[in-house]
Design an enzyme around this catalytic site. Sequence first.
Site, PDB file in Angstrom:
ATOM      1  CE1 TYR A 269      10.056   0.792  -2.189  1.00 25.87           C
ATOM      2  CE2 TYR A 269      11.660  -0.956  -2.499  1.00 25.87           C
ATOM      3  CZ  TYR A 269      10.682  -0.103  -3.013  1.00 25.87           C
ATOM      4  OH  TYR A 269      10.358  -0.170  -4.350  1.00 25.87           O
TER       5      TYR A 269
ATOM      6  CE1 TYR B  75       8.515  -2.999  -5.606  1.00 29.94           C
ATOM      7  CE2 TYR B  75       7.582  -3.364  -7.790  1.00 29.94           C
ATOM      8  CZ  TYR B  75       8.582  -2.864  -6.988  1.00 29.94           C
ATOM      9  OH  TYR B  75       9.652  -2.218  -7.557  1.00 29.94           O
TER      10      TYR B  75
END
Lengths: 286, 131, 377
Positions: free
Chosen positions: C282, C332
């Site tokens: 991430y 994102y």
Amino acid sequence: MIEEAARELAARGESARRVARDPVNLPMIRNWTEAIGDDNPTYEHYAPPAMAQVWTMPGLAGQRPADDPLGAMVAVLDEAGYTSVVATDSEQTYHRYLSPGETVEVSSRLDGVTGPKRTALGEGWFVTTRSTWYVGDEPVAEMMFRVLKFRPSGVAGTAIRPAVSSDTEFFWAGTALGELRIQRCGGCGRLRHPPGPMCPSCRQTRPGYVVAAGEGTVYSYVVHHHPPVPGRAAPFVVALVELTEGVRMLAELVGVPPSEVHIGLEVRVGFSRVDGELTLPVWRRR
Amino acid sequence: MTGIGEVLPELVIEVTPTFVISTALATRDFQDVHHDPELARERGSAGIFLNILTDTGLVSRFVTDWAGPDALVRRISLRLGVPCHAHETLRLTGRVTGHAVADGEDRWEVSVVGANSLGDHVTATVWVVRR
Amino acid sequence: MTAAIAGIGATEFSKDSGRSELALAAHAGLAAITDAGLRPSDVDGMVTFTMDANAETALARELGVPELTFFGRVPYGGGAACAVVAHAAMAVATGAASTVLCYRAFNERSGRRFGQVHTPDGVDNGWHYPMGLVTPAASVAMFARRYQHEYDVTSEDFGRVAVLDRRAAATNPNAWFHGRPITLADHQASRWIVEPLRLLDCCQETDGAVALVVTTVDRARDLPRHPVVIAAAAQGSAADQFTMHSYYRDDLTGLPELGLVGRALWAGSGIGPEDLSALVLYDHFTPFVLVQLEELGFCARGEARHLLADGTLELDGRLPLNPHGGQLGEAYVHGMNGITEAVRQLRGTAANQIRDAEHVLVTAGTGVPTSGLVLSR
């Protein structure tokens, strides 16, 4: 339209020189030193340098001359809806001290207009002017002066408020009184920040508090640049501070240029009153 | 001996209405927000407040009180923060933060903060020559 | 584990979708169900993020999913990404549902942008937001400064994460930054957002949706796609945990909640760091990619910068990182696009395909209670 007007005004260069009403004189100097409370004896012989601008103030009945660049730019921005004004910074440079009897003249030019910028007060334009004071042809003092012309926004100055619970209200009651309070367990005496209702060490639910000495060192910090934050002018510093009592606490670090902040910087707490209901702790350099 | 890190003696100003008004007039600033509380409130202020020429004067006084009567102030650069209304206490603190030789003079840089109950009212940098 | 990912779906990734978030969720959901070779009526469970604005009931209505016997949500922002799959896997393992649709849909660029200043609820936030620490970037910057201080890590070390992500995105046609790699100099020239983070340390903002279908391994084997087995799934919250502001622990340079996830993943899957074919970490902000490498045991504390500098993590390196370009490069979508990338790698259909990919690690949002997955071919 605004940029065009700014370019045009800047291109005009220096305005015509405006002559001070009076020559530099001792009575006005004494009024100034008396009001400011400055008892420096040198001002019996020389004018305080900080009075440079005073000599050419338009006064009670005076008018800004038509070619004054700040007045002209303000009118353009008023027209465009940027109706509020606040001075943001100035820089005066003094080439030499003035003596009674000398007559100064001032001339100003528009240095630049930047915007539109989102600021804590609202969207606005920064207007920078430069003025030079002369005696004859000799420049004796200079000033950069910047104002923000802005359109007041709904969020202007609106502080972000903490959610306060019965577990945390003692902290905020403390800041209002100028006390930095750290939760202290009524059972085992453990200090804890952020506070909570049950002591994680002994599970007692009898929290009290101690008033911190308010001193500590910076453990980590950030310099905020973007996006704009209501009630604050970027860049600003937020620091996580390790208090001498052993707990960490976060607050804005004020009064220190970001470039001078470092981990280990010694700080002391201060209190910034937002309004009648909220006072925030802030850090200052010790 | 002056040195970087030297702390200046604090200056505390009780900002009475008389102080706000007398300094505004002594700096020939006749804007109503500096002497007329009613009009100042109408314009959205909490009351009359100090003008910027007085801030410059106070910062100058604060530095020369420390540097001595023979000192020469060469530059005052200041940034304004929260307003300083009448009935506030303004506390000026400062320390020496730099040194340079310019035009054959020893110039000391002094960083000054004038704070009141609302926060920092003025943050200034002054270049001064001690003689 | 007895669960598998049988289908994946997504919308296009854009800066202005021009559609409602529900429309995005429906589009991605239908794509995932179709990809699995199923019909909406086969779905009987749903899991999403607490932050998702689309009610399970609303999405079920749009898709024509008649009955749901299981639905749940996972809190803590992007920390939920792998956890939604974990919850779905538990549901199918226990029989609470047979086929679970996991989804995340938002107009994060054209609608509510996380990076702007919001006034949050919750007593915890009162110790940070009113003091001027008001954005996720600022929250992470506080950790990053201390990490730099303790391990002599520079802005350039952070920048290498962005350069790596953008290099992979440049050859991924689905990536927003397809064809637009950056250099370390570009990173260094980008403006400060919150020091020590620059603009290019912060991931982009995206409008889009990702969905995936979880079912039992046995059922997945009967479906047209090669099943991607959930070898292990785990969540983690560590001592003195806050959401984005765990500033009160002794050490500010680690992510203990992720270390916890890592240990659970290795134990649950029998797969270790050395067995992995690729990593999908991430990457909302670059510094935490370094810390994740350390927490997960790929290197010692403070050493991740060397892994980034020596080519190990490049597409042609020993352990490729974020082969889709990550959230800095592709999109994102709160980490969900990282899971679908892992699925593509294991199916052999990725844009930047790693040869013979067998096991891929995926992590979720960091700085918050988090989660992770080991997926296997």
